[in-house]
Design a protein around this motif. Structure first.
Motif, PDB file in Angstrom:
ATOM      1  N   LYS A   1       2.174   8.354   1.260  1.00 29.56           N
ATOM      2  CA  LYS A   1       1.820   8.355  -0.162  1.00 29.56           C
ATOM      3  C   LYS A   1       1.543   6.912  -0.552  1.00 29.56           C
ATOM      4  CE  LYS A   1       5.031  12.139  -1.013  1.00 29.56           C
ATOM      5  NZ  LYS A   1       6.320  12.492  -1.620  1.00 29.56           N
ATOM      6  N   LEU A   2       0.340   6.657  -1.033  1.00 28.24           N
ATOM      7  CA  LEU A   2      -0.045   5.296  -1.394  1.00 28.24           C
ATOM      8  C   LEU A   2       0.554   4.892  -2.733  1.00 28.24           C
ATOM      9  CD1 LEU A   2      -3.834   5.287  -0.425  1.00 28.24           C
ATOM     10  CD2 LEU A   2      -1.891   4.522   0.929  1.00 28.24           C
ATOM     11  N   GLY A   3       0.939   3.644  -2.817  1.00 28.42           N
ATOM     12  CA  GLY A   3       1.430   3.071  -4.061  1.00 28.42           C
ATOM     13  C   GLY A   3       0.460   2.006  -4.547  1.00 28.42           C
ATOM     14  N   CYS A   4       0.991   1.008  -5.206  1.00 33.21           N
ATOM     15  CA  CYS A   4       0.150  -0.038  -5.766  1.00 33.21           C
ATOM     16  C   CYS A   4      -0.077  -1.162  -4.740  1.00 33.21           C
ATOM     17  CB  CYS A   4       0.773  -0.608  -7.033  1.00 33.21           C
ATOM     18  SG  CYS A   4       2.364  -1.376  -6.755  1.00 33.21           S
ATOM     19  N   ILE A   5      -1.079  -1.966  -5.028  1.00 33.10           N
ATOM     20  CA  ILE A   5      -1.364  -3.129  -4.185  1.00 33.10           C
ATOM     21  C   ILE A   5      -0.368  -4.218  -4.564  1.00 33.10           C
ATOM     22  CG2 ILE A   5      -3.054  -4.909  -3.637  1.00 33.10           C
ATOM     23  CD1 ILE A   5      -5.235  -2.829  -4.273  1.00 33.10           C
ATOM     24  N   VAL A   6       0.341  -4.739  -3.571  1.00 35.45           N
ATOM     25  CA  VAL A   6       1.333  -5.776  -3.811  1.00 35.45           C
ATOM     26  C   VAL A   6       0.643  -7.133  -3.917  1.00 35.45           C
ATOM     27  CG1 VAL A   6       3.406  -6.890  -2.921  1.00 35.45           C
ATOM     28  CG2 VAL A   6       3.078  -4.439  -2.599  1.00 35.45           C
ATOM     29  N   PHE A   7      -0.172  -7.472  -2.933  1.00 37.00           N
ATOM     30  CA  PHE A   7      -0.951  -8.704  -2.969  1.00 37.00           C
ATOM     31  C   PHE A   7      -2.074  -8.620  -1.955  1.00 37.00           C
ATOM     32  CE2 PHE A   7       2.335  -9.655   0.150  1.00 37.00           C
ATOM     33  CZ  PHE A   7       1.636 -10.263   1.179  1.00 37.00           C
ATOM     34  N   TRP A   8      -2.924  -9.613  -1.972  1.00 40.04           N
ATOM     35  CA  TRP A   8      -4.055  -9.691  -1.055  1.00 40.04           C
ATOM     36  C   TRP A   8      -3.795 -10.805  -0.056  1.00 40.04           C
ATOM     37  CZ3 TRP A   8      -7.915  -6.149  -1.401  1.00 40.04           C
ATOM     38  CH2 TRP A   8      -7.976  -5.413  -2.590  1.00 40.04           C
ATOM     39  N   LEU A   9      -4.058 -10.547   1.205  1.00 41.30           N
ATOM     40  CA  LEU A   9      -4.010 -11.563   2.240  1.00 41.30           C
ATOM     41  C   LEU A   9      -5.454 -11.750   2.690  1.00 41.30           C
ATOM     42  CD1 LEU A   9      -2.255 -13.410   3.953  1.00 41.30           C
ATOM     43  CD2 LEU A   9      -2.172 -11.605   5.656  1.00 41.30           C
ATOM     44  N   GLY A  10      -6.087 -12.783   2.170  1.00 39.72           N
ATOM     45  CA  GLY A  10      -7.524 -12.927   2.393  1.00 39.72           C
ATOM     46  C   GLY A  10      -8.212 -11.828   1.607  1.00 39.72           C
ATOM     47  N   SER A  11      -8.985 -10.994   2.285  1.00 34.09           N
ATOM     48  CA  SER A  11      -9.638  -9.870   1.611  1.00 34.09           C
ATOM     49  C   SER A  11      -8.987  -8.546   1.991  1.00 34.09           C
ATOM     50  CB  SER A  11     -11.122  -9.840   1.973  1.00 34.09           C
ATOM     51  OG  SER A  11     -11.275  -9.662   3.374  1.00 34.09           O
ATOM     52  N   SER A  12      -7.809  -8.592   2.614  1.00 28.91           N
ATOM     53  CA  SER A  12      -7.113  -7.380   3.030  1.00 28.91           C
ATOM     54  C   SER A  12      -5.931  -7.100   2.106  1.00 28.91           C
ATOM     55  CB  SER A  12      -6.605  -7.528   4.466  1.00 28.91           C
ATOM     56  OG  SER A  12      -7.690  -7.703   5.347  1.00 28.91           O
ATOM     57  N   PRO A  13      -5.816  -5.858   1.642  1.00 32.99           N
ATOM     58  CA  PRO A  13      -4.712  -5.530   0.729  1.00 32.99           C
ATOM     59  C   PRO A  13      -3.414  -5.230   1.469  1.00 32.99           C
ATOM     60  CG  PRO A  13      -6.084  -3.607   1.061  1.00 32.99           C
ATOM     61  CD  PRO A  13      -6.735  -4.741   1.819  1.00 32.99           C
ATOM     62  N   GLU A  14      -2.314  -5.527   0.801  1.00 33.55           N
ATOM     63  CA  GLU A  14      -1.007  -5.054   1.263  1.00 33.55           C
ATOM     64  C   GLU A  14      -0.509  -4.111   0.184  1.00 33.55           C
ATOM     65  OE1 GLU A  14       3.371  -6.838   2.092  1.00 33.55           O
ATOM     66  OE2 GLU A  14       1.740  -7.598   3.340  1.00 33.55           O
ATOM     67  N   LEU A  15      -0.223  -2.880   0.579  1.00 34.75           N
ATOM     68  CA  LEU A  15       0.142  -1.837  -0.371  1.00 34.75           C
ATOM     69  C   LEU A  15       1.583  -1.388  -0.182  1.00 34.75           C
ATOM     70  CD1 LEU A  15      -2.919  -0.572   0.991  1.00 34.75           C
ATOM     71  CD2 LEU A  15      -2.736   0.186  -1.327  1.00 34.75           C
ATOM     72  N   GLU A  16       2.184  -0.951  -1.283  1.00 31.16           N
ATOM     73  CA  GLU A  16       3.462  -0.251  -1.189  1.00 31.16           C
ATOM     74  C   GLU A  16       3.140   1.193  -0.835  1.00 31.16           C
ATOM     75  OE1 GLU A  16       5.465  -0.673  -4.920  1.00 31.16           O
ATOM     76  OE2 GLU A  16       6.271  -2.629  -4.383  1.00 31.16           O
ATOM     77  N   VAL A  17       3.843   1.747   0.138  1.00 29.47           N
ATOM     78  CA  VAL A  17       3.635   3.139   0.533  1.00 29.47           C
ATOM     79  C   VAL A  17       4.978   3.824   0.653  1.00 29.47           C
ATOM     80  CG1 VAL A  17       1.459   2.696   1.743  1.00 29.47           C
ATOM     81  CG2 VAL A  17       3.598   2.595   3.004  1.00 29.47           C
ATOM     82  N   THR A  18       4.940   5.142   0.592  1.00 24.23           N
ATOM     83  CA  THR A  18       6.121   5.956   0.840  1.00 24.23           C
ATOM     84  C   THR A  18       5.801   6.858   2.019  1.00 24.23           C
ATOM     85  OG1 THR A  18       6.690   5.934  -1.504  1.00 24.23           O
ATOM     86  CG2 THR A  18       7.721   7.630  -0.145  1.00 24.23           C
ATOM     87  N   ILE A  19       6.657   6.814   3.022  1.00 28.28           N
ATOM     88  CA  ILE A  19       6.520   7.642   4.204  1.00 28.28           C
ATOM     89  C   ILE A  19       7.471   8.811   4.045  1.00 28.28           C
ATOM     90  CG2 ILE A  19       6.742   7.705   6.718  1.00 28.28           C
ATOM     91  CD1 ILE A  19       4.607   5.720   5.684  1.00 28.28           C
ATOM     92  N   ALA A  20       6.943  10.014   4.052  1.00 25.15           N
ATOM     93  CA  ALA A  20       7.775  11.213   3.904  1.00 25.15           C
ATOM     94  C   ALA A  20       7.658  12.042   5.181  1.00 25.15           C
ATOM     95  CB  ALA A  20       7.314  12.025   2.704  1.00 25.15           C
ATOM     96  N   TYR A  21       8.818  12.400   5.750  1.00 22.46           N
ATOM     97  CA  TYR A  21       8.819  13.239   6.943  1.00 22.46           C
ATOM     98  C   TYR A  21      10.113  14.035   7.011  1.00 22.46           C
ATOM     99  CZ  TYR A  21      11.879   9.809   9.278  1.00 22.46           C
ATOM    100  OH  TYR A  21      12.915   8.978   9.617  1.00 22.46           O
ATOM    101  N   ASP A  22      10.050  15.138   7.757  1.00 27.29           N
ATOM    102  CA  ASP A  22      11.215  15.995   7.953  1.00 27.29           C
ATOM    103  C   ASP A  22      11.695  15.855   9.390  1.00 27.29           C
ATOM    104  OD1 ASP A  22      11.196  17.066   5.367  1.00 27.29           O
ATOM    105  OD2 ASP A  22       9.701  18.568   5.930  1.00 27.29           O
ATOM    106  N   SER A  23      13.015  15.817   9.545  1.00 28.03           N
ATOM    107  CA  SER A  23      13.634  15.791  10.868  1.00 28.03           C
ATOM    108  C   SER A  23      14.759  16.826  10.860  1.00 28.03           C
ATOM    109  CB  SER A  23      14.179  14.393  11.174  1.00 28.03           C
ATOM    110  OG  SER A  23      15.345  14.137  10.422  1.00 28.03           O
TER     111      SER A  23
END
Length: 164
Positions: free
Chosen positions: A85-107
């Motif tokens: 699940k994508l979140g917001c962009i935290v910052f840019w490293l050059g022209s590449s974004p770093e995003l907050e994400v949520t990883i959801a899985y079942d075990s």
């Protein structure tokens, strides 16, 4: 790096042309500012080079350990299907974004949601809800990658392109 070498060469050639230049520069006489600035830049470049070379062995060891952990998880870890699940962009490293994400899985232990950061290029941002594979060794090590069997889809590139 090229700029640092140029500054060093400027200092060396500047002082070797006229033996009195060093004394005039130490006396802060007018016309010797370029030599003083070049010497200061050369000193900063040498200190920076020493710092980088000093850290290089430990950085290489860390990279090898991380790759070994990923290989171990792919080989021996438990494999679970999940979604990102994508979140917001935290910052840019050059022209590449770093995003907050949520990883959801079942075990077998239940449902898991993990907050993480993902650094990627604008054309490789996975679509929200993309299927992923989570490798877990039950000791706290995790590795997440796109599920290539599910034919990943990506967000439009212009949405994650840095504005000027």
């Amino acid at each position: 790096m090229q700029r640092d070498v140029g500054a060093g060469l400027s200092v060396v050639t500047g002082f070797s042309v006229d033996p009195g230049t060093l004394q005039r520069t130490r006396d802060f006489r007018i016309g010797t500012e370029a030599y003083a600035i070049s010497a200061a830049l050369a000193l900063v470049a040498v200190v920076r080079w020493i710092f980088v070379v000093g850290r290089l062995p430990s950085a290489l060891v860390q990279a090898r350990e991380q790759q070994a952990t990923i290989d171990r998880l792919r080989r021996d870890g438990h494999r679970y299907a999940g979604i990102v699940k994508l979140g917001c962009i935290v910052f840019w490293l050059g022209s590449s974004p770093e995003l907050e994400v949520t990883i959801a899985y079942d075990s077998p232990a239940g449902a898991h949601e993990i907050k993480a950061r993902m650094r990627t290029s604008p054309d490789r941002v996975p679509a929200d809800g993309s299927r992923i594979v989570v490798f877990d060794d039950l000791r706290g090590d995790l590795h997440v990658e796109l599920d290539l069997d599910a034919t990943p889809s990506f967000e439009p590139e212009q949405r994650y392109t840095a504005s000027d």
